[in-house]
Design a protein around this motif. Structure first.
Motif, PDB file in Angstrom:
ATOM      1  N   ALA A  11     -25.038  -4.700  -0.419  1.00 57.99           N
ATOM      2  CA  ALA A  11     -24.976  -5.053  -1.826  1.00 57.99           C
ATOM      3  C   ALA A  11     -25.891  -4.017  -2.483  1.00 57.99           C
ATOM      4  CB  ALA A  11     -24.970  -6.452  -2.081  1.00 57.99           C
ATOM      5  N   SER A 102     -27.740 -12.916  -1.252  1.00 57.65           N
ATOM      6  CA  SER A 102     -26.666 -12.472  -2.201  1.00 57.65           C
ATOM      7  C   SER A 102     -27.217 -11.799  -3.289  1.00 57.65           C
ATOM      8  CB  SER A 102     -25.783 -13.746  -2.684  1.00 57.65           C
ATOM      9  OG  SER A 102     -26.585 -14.584  -3.609  1.00 57.65           O
ATOM     10  N   THR A 103     -26.345 -10.597  -3.933  1.00 56.10           N
ATOM     11  CA  THR A 103     -26.956 -10.035  -5.188  1.00 56.10           C
ATOM     12  C   THR A 103     -25.560 -10.226  -6.040  1.00 56.10           C
ATOM     13  OG1 THR A 103     -25.696  -8.089  -4.356  1.00 56.10           O
ATOM     14  CG2 THR A 103     -28.232  -8.478  -4.079  1.00 56.10           C
ATOM     15  N   GLU A 104     -25.507 -11.082  -7.114  1.00 54.02           N
ATOM     16  CA  GLU A 104     -24.764 -11.212  -8.176  1.00 54.02           C
ATOM     17  C   GLU A 104     -25.169 -11.294  -9.562  1.00 54.02           C
ATOM     18  OE1 GLU A 104     -22.164 -14.767  -7.054  1.00 54.02           O
ATOM     19  OE2 GLU A 104     -21.532 -13.606  -5.270  1.00 54.02           O
ATOM     20  N   GLY A 105     -24.745 -11.048 -10.562  1.00 45.34           N
ATOM     21  CA  GLY A 105     -25.229 -11.116 -11.666  1.00 45.34           C
ATOM     22  C   GLY A 105     -26.393 -10.366 -11.987  1.00 45.34           C
ATOM     23  N   THR A 109     -30.776 -13.158  -4.705  1.00 42.58           N
ATOM     24  CA  THR A 109     -30.772 -14.570  -4.514  1.00 42.58           C
ATOM     25  C   THR A 109     -31.023 -14.908  -3.062  1.00 42.58           C
ATOM     26  OG1 THR A 109     -29.671 -15.149  -6.516  1.00 42.58           O
ATOM     27  CG2 THR A 109     -30.016 -16.924  -4.731  1.00 42.58           C
ATOM     28  N   SER A 132     -34.437 -16.914  -7.089  1.00 43.17           N
ATOM     29  CA  SER A 132     -33.608 -15.753  -7.530  1.00 43.17           C
ATOM     30  C   SER A 132     -34.519 -14.822  -8.249  1.00 43.17           C
ATOM     31  CB  SER A 132     -32.541 -15.884  -8.338  1.00 43.17           C
ATOM     32  OG  SER A 132     -31.374 -16.688  -7.722  1.00 43.17           O
TER      33      SER A 132
END
Length: 396
Positions: A11, A102-105, A109, A132
């Motif tokens: 990611a 995770s990498t979102e938005g 995080t 995050s």
């Protein structure tokens, strides 16, 4: 076939902008506990790293997590011991961490689920922490450091708040060397998968060393049955390993007597490629011995043309007489070759049976040899390979 990259690193590699790190939040007072705390973290999470040529940077979330445990965790528990480790330590509490990135938005995080056990193995507490930071401009390394420090601080504060630990309540009667790490392993998703096969009637298996390397736990799957296996010996130079299953058998794959191979002879490859994409049934491909040597500078390999994919590593290469000719270990990297204007087709490599035999003899692992009788057939090769091949899952 040998490269495994975490979802976080993939990611990050896809992001166009690096991150600006914010200072860690550390408003709550820290009260050091004298209780002896052992902390289990999946070893792969402490060593994960990758180089991103796009931004000329190493990303090291594993180092960030290790630093956070050392620098933040020890403020809460000065007697903190990360396991597995080379030295045997005493402990009163065992903290089992399950980090997930995770990498979102536009955010990086880190979620850390955890369980706490007493020295007697009884579960005392469970929980989770999540932190995050925005991915804007700066560098990924600083962002990972910030997030891990905040998450570790949150976990330690929660454990202290829930258990109020001290050496009297939780005496250090446990020994880290005796912790059954396999009981702590999350088996929901393997670290890597590969193939192995039975090489003798004692139930010992062969696979590629890079499949079995640094596994906290391994499981084999065959015909709907699952059973644990343990590494017995390995050679990184040859990329081969032998595993113990404790499952005696009526028959196993036998090496060709004399271990000689013939250029152009037909072969069968059996494996479990592309787990999560293809099914869990064995994949059989056919080809030929293409060359008696492997890549330039390699040792003890031959080239074959049967198509293989990631997950085939460790699988048997079998003759039409049912003899073991070699162990599948690698393939040419099509992406790298394409950059040179070359498109390789079915250029794959196996460890030659001669070197397999030398490795087994050195490790005092029994094996049988088979003298070819007649021309053989595809059906004979398939039966010998399929009946002895298993899917191998490596965890954490």
């Amino acid at each position: 076939m040998r490269l495994s990259v975490s979802p976080l690193l993939l990611a990050l590699a896809a992001l166009a902008l690096p991150a600006l790190a914010a200072p860690p939040r550390n408003n709550a007072p820290v009260v050091a506990s004298a209780a002896e705390l052992a902390v289990y973290v999946p070893p792969s999470m402490l060593t994960s790293n990758t180089y991103l040529p796009r931004i000329n940077m190493w990303v090291e979330p594993g180092k960030a997590l290790g630093d956070a445990l050392d620098e933040v965790g020890r403020r809460y528990f000065p007697a903190l011991h990360v396991v597995p480790a080379g030295k045997d330590e005493r402990y009163g509490l065992l903290l089992d961490l399950a980090p997930k990135w995770s990498t979102e938005g536009g955010k990086l995080t880190l979620t850390v689920a955890y369980d706490v056990y007493g020295a007697d193995g009884k579960k005392l507490n469970s929980g989770a922490a999540e932190q995050s930071t925005a991915l804007k401009y700066g560098n990924f390394g600083a962002s990972a450091q910030v997030v891990t420090r905040q998450a570790v601080q949150q976990v330690m504060a929660q454990v202290q708040g829930a258990l109020q630990p001290d050496p009297v309540k939780f005496p250090a009667t446990g020994a880290t060397a005796k912790i059954d790490l396999t009981a702590l392993v999350d088996r929901s998703k393997p670290l890597r998968t590969g193939t192995a096969f039975f090489v003798n009637k004692d139930g010992q298996l062969l696979t590629a060393a890079h499949v079995a390397r640094n596994c906290v736990a391994m499981e084999a799957h065959q015909d709907g049955a699952t059973f644990p296996v343990k590494a017995r010996a390995a050679s990184d130079l040859l990329d081969v390993a032998v595993l113990d299953s404790g499952k005696p058998r009526a028959a196993a794959l036998a090496l060709r007597q004399g271990q000689a191979i013939e250029l152009g002879e037909s072969i069968t490859s059996v494996g479990y490629p592309l787990k999560g994409v293809l099914g869990d049934s064995p994949n059989v491909t056919r080809g030929n011995v293409s060359a008696s040597r492997g890549p330039r500078g390699s040792m003890g390999m031959f080239q074959f043309s049967a198509p293989i994919q990631p997950g085939n590593s460790g699988g048997p290469i079998v003759s039409d007489n049912g003899e073991l000719l070699g162990v599948a270990v690698s393939t040419l990297n099509a992406e790298s070759m394409a950059k040179l204007g070359l498109i390789p087709q079915n250029v794959n490599f196996a460890l030659d049976g001669r070197y397999v035999a030398m490795f087994l003899q050195r490790e005092k692992v029994p094996f049988e040899t088979l003298r070819a009788q007649g021309a053989g057939s595809m059906q004979t090769a398939n039966q010998a390979a399929l009946s002895n091949t298993v899917q191998l899952n490596c965890y954490q």
